[in-house]
Design a protein around this motif. Structure first.
Motif, PDB file in Angstrom:
ATOM      1  N   VAL A 340      40.997  36.906  40.891  1.00  0.00           N
ATOM      2  CA  VAL A 340      39.608  36.526  41.146  1.00  0.00           C
ATOM      3  C   VAL A 340      38.772  36.638  39.873  1.00  0.00           C
ATOM      4  O   VAL A 340      39.121  37.347  38.927  1.00  0.00           O
ATOM      5  N   LEU A 341      37.643  35.921  39.893  1.00  0.00           N
ATOM      6  CA  LEU A 341      36.701  35.935  38.765  1.00  0.00           C
ATOM      7  C   LEU A 341      35.839  37.189  38.881  1.00  0.00           C
ATOM      8  O   LEU A 341      34.728  37.178  39.410  1.00  0.00           O
ATOM      9  N   CYS A 342      36.377  38.284  38.407  1.00  0.00           N
ATOM     10  CA  CYS A 342      35.708  39.572  38.550  1.00  0.00           C
ATOM     11  C   CYS A 342      35.925  40.397  37.303  1.00  0.00           C
ATOM     12  O   CYS A 342      36.732  40.047  36.440  1.00  0.00           O
ATOM     13  N   ALA A 343      35.215  41.506  37.218  1.00  0.00           N
ATOM     14  CA  ALA A 343      35.410  42.449  36.107  1.00  0.00           C
ATOM     15  C   ALA A 343      34.909  43.822  36.509  1.00  0.00           C
ATOM     16  O   ALA A 343      33.904  43.945  37.217  1.00  0.00           O
ATOM     17  N   ASP A 344      35.623  44.836  36.071  1.00  0.00           N
ATOM     18  CA  ASP A 344      35.137  46.212  36.112  1.00  0.00           C
ATOM     19  C   ASP A 344      34.863  46.638  34.677  1.00  0.00           C
ATOM     20  O   ASP A 344      35.670  46.366  33.777  1.00  0.00           O
ATOM     21  N   LEU A 345      33.728  47.287  34.472  1.00  0.00           N
ATOM     22  CA  LEU A 345      33.399  47.802  33.139  1.00  0.00           C
ATOM     23  C   LEU A 345      33.740  49.279  33.101  1.00  0.00           C
ATOM     24  O   LEU A 345      33.182  50.076  33.861  1.00  0.00           O
ATOM     25  N   ILE A 346      34.659  49.639  32.218  1.00  0.00           N
ATOM     26  CA  ILE A 346      35.167  51.006  32.115  1.00  0.00           C
ATOM     27  C   ILE A 346      34.497  51.702  30.945  1.00  0.00           C
ATOM     28  O   ILE A 346      34.521  51.216  29.805  1.00  0.00           O
ATOM     29  N   ALA A 347      33.894  52.845  31.224  1.00  0.00           N
ATOM     30  CA  ALA A 347      33.203  53.609  30.181  1.00  0.00           C
ATOM     31  C   ALA A 347      34.211  54.362  29.315  1.00  0.00           C
ATOM     32  O   ALA A 347      35.302  54.714  29.773  1.00  0.00           O
ATOM     33  N   PRO A 348      33.857  54.638  28.067  1.00  0.00           N
ATOM     34  CA  PRO A 348      34.729  55.450  27.206  1.00  0.00           C
ATOM     35  C   PRO A 348      34.775  56.904  27.677  1.00  0.00           C
ATOM     36  O   PRO A 348      34.054  57.301  28.595  1.00  0.00           O
ATOM     37  N   GLU A 349      35.643  57.671  27.041  1.00  0.00           N
ATOM     38  CA  GLU A 349      35.686  59.129  27.186  1.00  0.00           C
ATOM     39  C   GLU A 349      36.059  59.586  28.601  1.00  0.00           C
ATOM     40  O   GLU A 349      35.699  60.670  29.033  1.00  0.00           O
ATOM     41  N   GLY A 350      36.764  58.727  29.347  1.00  0.00           N
ATOM     42  CA  GLY A 350      37.293  59.150  30.642  1.00  0.00           C
ATOM     43  C   GLY A 350      36.328  59.106  31.798  1.00  0.00           C
ATOM     44  O   GLY A 350      36.574  59.755  32.830  1.00  0.00           O
ATOM     45  N   TYR A 351      35.245  58.336  31.694  1.00  0.00           N
ATOM     46  CA  TYR A 351      34.249  58.310  32.770  1.00  0.00           C
ATOM     47  C   TYR A 351      34.473  57.206  33.797  1.00  0.00           C
ATOM     48  O   TYR A 351      33.752  57.125  34.790  1.00  0.00           O
ATOM     49  N   GLY A 352      35.453  56.353  33.561  1.00  0.00           N
ATOM     50  CA  GLY A 352      35.848  55.389  34.572  1.00  0.00           C
ATOM     51  C   GLY A 352      34.884  54.234  34.745  1.00  0.00           C
ATOM     52  O   GLY A 352      34.041  53.951  33.902  1.00  0.00           O
ATOM     53  N   GLU A 353      35.029  53.548  35.877  1.00  0.00           N
ATOM     54  CA  GLU A 353      34.243  52.350  36.162  1.00  0.00           C
ATOM     55  C   GLU A 353      32.767  52.695  36.365  1.00  0.00           C
ATOM     56  O   GLU A 353      32.430  53.542  37.175  1.00  0.00           O
ATOM     57  N   ILE A 354      31.897  51.998  35.636  1.00  0.00           N
ATOM     58  CA  ILE A 354      30.467  52.177  35.845  1.00  0.00           C
ATOM     59  C   ILE A 354      29.795  50.904  36.352  1.00  0.00           C
ATOM     60  O   ILE A 354      28.707  50.962  36.912  1.00  0.00           O
ATOM     61  N   ILE A 355      30.444  49.750  36.153  1.00  0.00           N
ATOM     62  CA  ILE A 355      29.949  48.487  36.704  1.00  0.00           C
ATOM     63  C   ILE A 355      31.113  47.732  37.318  1.00  0.00           C
ATOM     64  O   ILE A 355      32.201  47.671  36.741  1.00  0.00           O
ATOM     65  N   GLY A 356      30.885  47.158  38.490  1.00  0.00           N
ATOM     66  CA  GLY A 356      31.827  46.240  39.102  1.00  0.00           C
ATOM     67  C   GLY A 356      31.095  44.970  39.482  1.00  0.00           C
ATOM     68  O   GLY A 356      29.994  45.038  40.039  1.00  0.00           O
ATOM     69  N   GLY A 357      31.682  43.825  39.165  1.00  0.00           N
ATOM     70  CA  GLY A 357      30.994  42.584  39.488  1.00  0.00           C
ATOM     71  C   GLY A 357      31.950  41.427  39.624  1.00  0.00           C
ATOM     72  O   GLY A 357      33.144  41.544  39.316  1.00  0.00           O
ATOM     73  N   SER A 358      31.409  40.297  40.086  1.00  0.00           N
ATOM     74  CA  SER A 358      32.243  39.114  40.268  1.00  0.00           C
ATOM     75  C   SER A 358      31.376  37.887  40.473  1.00  0.00           C
ATOM     76  O   SER A 358      30.179  37.998  40.763  1.00  0.00           O
ATOM     77  N   GLN A 359      32.025  36.724  40.333  1.00  0.00           N
ATOM     78  CA  GLN A 359      31.427  35.502  40.870  1.00  0.00           C
ATOM     79  C   GLN A 359      31.768  35.469  42.343  1.00  0.00           C
ATOM     80  O   GLN A 359      32.866  35.856  42.755  1.00  0.00           O
ATOM     81  N   ARG A 360      30.814  35.040  43.172  1.00  0.00           N
ATOM     82  CA  ARG A 360      31.017  35.056  44.618  1.00  0.00           C
ATOM     83  C   ARG A 360      31.563  33.702  45.096  1.00  0.00           C
ATOM     84  O   ARG A 360      31.316  32.665  44.454  1.00  0.00           O
ATOM     85  N   ILE A 361      32.264  33.728  46.189  1.00  0.00           N
ATOM     86  CA  ILE A 361      32.738  32.474  46.786  1.00  0.00           C
ATOM     87  C   ILE A 361      31.534  31.662  47.245  1.00  0.00           C
ATOM     88  O   ILE A 361      30.666  32.170  47.960  1.00  0.00           O
ATOM     89  N   ASP A 362      31.484  30.388  46.829  1.00  0.00           N
ATOM     90  CA  ASP A 362      30.399  29.524  47.287  1.00  0.00           C
ATOM     91  C   ASP A 362      30.886  28.391  48.194  1.00  0.00           C
ATOM     92  O   ASP A 362      30.073  27.656  48.755  1.00  0.00           O
ATOM     93  N   ASP A 363      32.193  28.269  48.359  1.00  0.00           N
ATOM     94  CA  ASP A 363      32.781  27.239  49.222  1.00  0.00           C
ATOM     95  C   ASP A 363      32.796  27.733  50.669  1.00  0.00           C
ATOM     96  O   ASP A 363      33.449  28.739  50.970  1.00  0.00           O
ATOM     97  N   PRO A 364      32.095  27.056  51.599  1.00  0.00           N
ATOM     98  CA  PRO A 364      32.045  27.523  52.993  1.00  0.00           C
ATOM     99  C   PRO A 364      33.419  27.631  53.640  1.00  0.00           C
ATOM    100  O   PRO A 364      33.688  28.597  54.365  1.00  0.00           O
TER     101      PRO A 364
END
Length: 430
Positions: A340-364
């Motif tokens: 899927v067209l998505c991404a998780d943004l991982i912080a440095p220094e072992g803090y893990g995911e701080i942002i999760g996002g994606s393009q949403r489905i637009d096809d009904p």
């Protein structure tokens, strides 16, 4: 006129009046040093026995830790003082001599401090964290406001789960079932169709029985949603937002970062653009680093995210996760529908995911199929399907977890110190 410690620099050589609490006190017989705090900062008050009345001297001697008082004195510049200023005290008026303070100047266990969280937040470190939290919130909102986003507040009580999971807090809504929200995202999608670029900022709840240093039961999310924005443009907005937030903390919270002994050199590297790797590349990296049992299609845990982050000196995007491990609303890559067209943004220094996002489905039709594949209740989600029936457009969004972001920027060991009154698996007090 009553002023504050923060404003002391504007009153050098003048007599001021402060409302304060006594943080600490020491005396050498004819001179008394009062460590004062007023919520805006700390300052040392110097009291000379031969320059005040006997009554004022005796009142000062009675002061205990966290006693409240009004203090009059002349502000004096002193480079040796942590704040750069001291107060030559001329008069005090005691408001209350406090009872023996439970948090003494010694080491206490975490459970004890959490039981006394209502008092612990008065300490310099906790105050610094909460000030940085406030600056992060201010910087996020300033960035989004400047870039044309409108704040919209989604409901906290919802009839269903945002992501089709079972980690929900259930309650009765009169004669119906209701749940505490785990995300405002779906409602933000509806708002984006009315206002184009929107964001929400509010509490969310996850009934996960987790005790890790990254998890809270109640936490705050910033969730932007954008009509006519694709995955690539969304990533650029995310990295620009986070770079702005970090720079704003560096610009406005140097004293707080110093109190926390934070290595700011790590934060100074947080400049856009951020590095990006695909899920496939992340799996290859893990295999090379000794995680031979990690299979394509598995989701990353804390050890995996930490190992990936070690290869970079700033936050890193991991993109194009397998469709099956992500939420039903994420748009499959047209060139490779198994991701899927998505991404998780991982912080440095072992803090893990701080942002999760994606393009949403637009096809009904595709969204209908995803509903069926995830066995989602039609009656609870019909309104969400309507968004694709009446003027569907490409759109994207993301969620930034406030507490994890605070933990990373402050360099904390646990997210429990990032929020004034944390709610964790075994803690609902105070």
């Amino acid at each position: 006129m009553l002023t504050t410690i923060k404003e002391a620099a504007a009153h050098v050589g003048q007599e001021v009046k402060l409302g304060a609490w006594l943080y600490n006190k020491r005396s050498s017989g004819k001179i008394m040093f009062l460590q004062l705090r007023d919520g805006t900062g700390f300052i040392q008050g110097v009291l000379l026995k031969n320059q005040v009345s006997p009554e004022i001297w005796e009142d000062a001697k009675k002061l205990t830790q966290e006693s409240s008082l009004y203090v009059w004195g002349v502000v004096r510049q002193d480079e040796r003082a942590p704040s750069g200023f001291e107060l030559d005290v001329t008069k005090i008026e005691v408001i209350q001599v406090a009872d023996e303070y439970p948090i003494a100047k010694k080491e206490h266990g975490v459970d004890f401090l959490m039981d006394h969280r209502h008092l612990w937040i008065r300490s310099p470190k906790q105050r610094a964290i909460l000030n940085i939290r406030a600056e992060i919130i201010r910087a996020v909102q300033a960035f989004l406001d400047k870039h044309g986003f409108t704040r919209v507040d989604p409901p906290i009580l919802t009839p269903s789960s945002c992501e089709g999971t079972t980690n929900l807090f259930h309650t009765k809504y009169f004669d119906e079932d209701a749940y505490l929200t785990q995300s405002g995202q779906l409602y933000m999608e509806a708002a984006a169709m009315a206002l184009r670029k929107v964001y929400s900022f509010g509490p969310t709840f996850r009934a996960e029985k987790s005790k890790t240093r990254r998890h809270l039961i109640e936490f705050w999310m910033i969730e932007p949603e954008m009509a006519f924005v694709d995955h690539e443009e969304s990533l650029k907005i995310q990295e620009q937002l986070l770079a702005h937030v970090v720079q704003s903390v560096l610009d406005h919270c140097q004293a707080e970062l110093k109190t926390l002994d934070r290595d700011i050199s790590a934060l100074e590297k947080v400049k856009a653009p951020f590095p990006r790797i695909t899920y496939d590349e992340a799996v290859e990296l893990l295999h090379k680093e000794g995680f031979a049992d990690f299979k394509w299609g598995d989701d990353f845990g804390a050890p995996h995210e930490t190992k990936i982050a070690e290869s970079f000196d700033r936050p890193v995007f991991i993109t194009h996760y397998p469709t099956e491990v992500k939420a039903f609303y994420m748009k499959p890559d047209p060139n490779r529908p198994e991701v899927v067209l998505c991404a998780d943004l991982i912080a440095p220094e072992g803090y893990g995911e701080i942002i999760g996002g994606s393009q949403r489905i637009d096809d009904p039709e595709l969204l209908e199929k995803r509903y069926e594949a995830h066995n989602l209740p039609r009656e609870a989600y019909q309104w969400y399907l309507d968004l694709r029936k009446y003027g569907t457009v490409p759109h994207s969004g993301f969620g930034l977890g406030l507490e994890r972001t605070v933990a990373w920027i402050c360099g904390l060991d646990h997210v429990r110190e990032t929020i004034p009154f944390p709610r964790m698996l075994n803690r609902l007090y105070p």
